[in-house]
Scaffold this motif. Sequence first.
Motif, mmCIF file in Angstrom:
data_model
loop_
_atom_site.group_PDB
_atom_site.id
_atom_site.type_symbol
_atom_site.label_atom_id
_atom_site.label_comp_id
_atom_site.label_asym_id
_atom_site.label_seq_id
_atom_site.Cartn_x
_atom_site.Cartn_y
_atom_site.Cartn_z
ATOM 1 N N SER A 14 0.815 -1.224 0.000
ATOM 2 C CA SER A 14 0.000 0.000 0.000
ATOM 3 C C SER A 14 0.847 1.273 0.000
ATOM 4 O O SER A 14 0.304 2.378 0.047
ATOM 5 C CB SER A 14 -0.921 0.007 1.226
ATOM 6 N N ILE A 15 2.185 1.140 -0.064
ATOM 7 C CA ILE A 15 3.034 2.344 -0.045
ATOM 8 C C ILE A 15 2.891 3.132 -1.349
ATOM 9 O O ILE A 15 2.422 2.619 -2.363
ATOM 10 C CB ILE A 15 4.540 1.993 0.146
ATOM 11 N N LEU A 16 3.326 4.400 -1.295
ATOM 12 C CA LEU A 16 3.458 5.189 -2.525
ATOM 13 C C LEU A 16 4.536 4.537 -3.383
ATOM 14 O O LEU A 16 5.404 3.821 -2.872
ATOM 15 C CB LEU A 16 3.860 6.625 -2.184
ATOM 16 N N PRO A 17 4.533 4.792 -4.706
ATOM 17 C CA PRO A 17 5.521 4.123 -5.567
ATOM 18 C C PRO A 17 6.964 4.449 -5.169
ATOM 19 O O PRO A 17 7.295 5.602 -4.882
ATOM 20 C CB PRO A 17 5.218 4.695 -6.965
ATOM 21 N N LEU A 18 7.806 3.425 -5.139
ATOM 22 C CA LEU A 18 9.249 3.642 -5.005
ATOM 23 C C LEU A 18 9.742 4.241 -6.315
ATOM 24 O O LEU A 18 9.291 3.857 -7.392
ATOM 25 C CB LEU A 18 9.960 2.316 -4.737
ATOM 26 N N PHE A 19 10.687 5.185 -6.235
ATOM 27 C CA PHE A 19 11.198 5.851 -7.437
ATOM 28 C C PHE A 19 12.562 5.271 -7.798
ATOM 29 O O PHE A 19 13.461 5.225 -6.971
ATOM 30 C CB PHE A 19 11.284 7.358 -7.212
ATOM 31 N N PHE A 20 12.704 4.810 -9.039
ATOM 32 C CA PHE A 20 13.883 4.082 -9.501
ATOM 33 C C PHE A 20 14.469 4.761 -10.745
ATOM 34 O O PHE A 20 14.087 4.453 -11.863
ATOM 35 C CB PHE A 20 13.456 2.643 -9.808
ATOM 36 N N PRO A 21 15.403 5.736 -10.564
ATOM 37 C CA PRO A 21 16.104 6.283 -11.731
ATOM 38 C C PRO A 21 17.114 5.242 -12.231
ATOM 39 O O PRO A 21 17.870 4.680 -11.440
ATOM 40 C CB PRO A 21 16.810 7.538 -11.187
ATOM 41 N N CYS A 22 17.124 4.983 -13.539
ATOM 42 C CA CYS A 22 17.919 3.851 -14.036
ATOM 43 C C CYS A 22 18.474 4.131 -15.426
ATOM 44 O O CYS A 22 18.239 5.194 -16.012
ATOM 45 C CB CYS A 22 17.049 2.590 -14.065
ATOM 46 N N GLY A 23 19.229 3.152 -15.944
ATOM 47 C CA GLY A 23 19.829 3.258 -17.261
ATOM 48 C C GLY A 23 18.938 2.648 -18.331
ATOM 49 O O GLY A 23 17.979 1.927 -18.040
#
Length: 261
Positions: free
Chosen positions: A136-145
């Motif tokens: 139920s958490i807010l989206p995790l943010f994943f900056p990636c290649g």
Amino acid sequence: MNVLLLKEPREGESGPDPYIKELASYGHKATLIPVLAFKFVSLNALSDRLFQPEKHGGLIFTSPRAVEAVRMCLDANNRREEWISAVKEKWNAKSIYVVGKATAALVRELGLDPQGEDTGTAEVLSHLIIEKEDTSILPLFFPCGSIKREVLPTALRENGVPLETLTVYQTAQHPDLEKNLTDYFSEQGVPASIAFFSPSGVKFCLEVVRRLAGQKLNGIKLAAIGPTTADAMTAEGLSVSCTAEKPTAQHLAAGIAQTLQ
């Protein structure tokens, strides 16, 4: 003995690269040849997300380049003071996940408190995240290649952990790779061992290495920084002599030294 390391030099570190230093302690002479070139993209979009921590459940970094993109955003927009005074602690109240010690060290330089640096691979990190996070958490943010593997996003999606990805750098072959490899083989001969550090490194180097080493390729001890890279090597028909137990200079050097005894 000569060891060829197909990797980028460590950024921001003075003195010899830790991999060169560790191999020297076993009496081996290591040489670095950079394999990849990076182009940063979508930095405005990255900057927007960085300054809206309230919209995310946490951060995920699986490469030093992604952290470098964050640093560029803070420096380019003169927002470092705002980051330090008003933003970073809001992120620190959430989970900051990383793979590997190099990435963790760079994340700490941003003032963030990472966890998961000993996981070693995105796959192991995904298990840690699934254990710790609620669906139920807010989206995790994943900056990636641009050529990230889908292991982590797939695992999180299958377990209902919300995730938002943003491509912040594109990976290409280093423009001088073929010339640098050719110069190395002509000046130093065929190395006793070659270490690969990424699946893209295998893809970009293999044809040139095969041509330069010729019949002697089978006599070279081939090393991998981790299981993902080892899998990419095996898929190309290579025999992997050693895979580092953890993706560190100490573990890789120990593995290579053992195979060269």
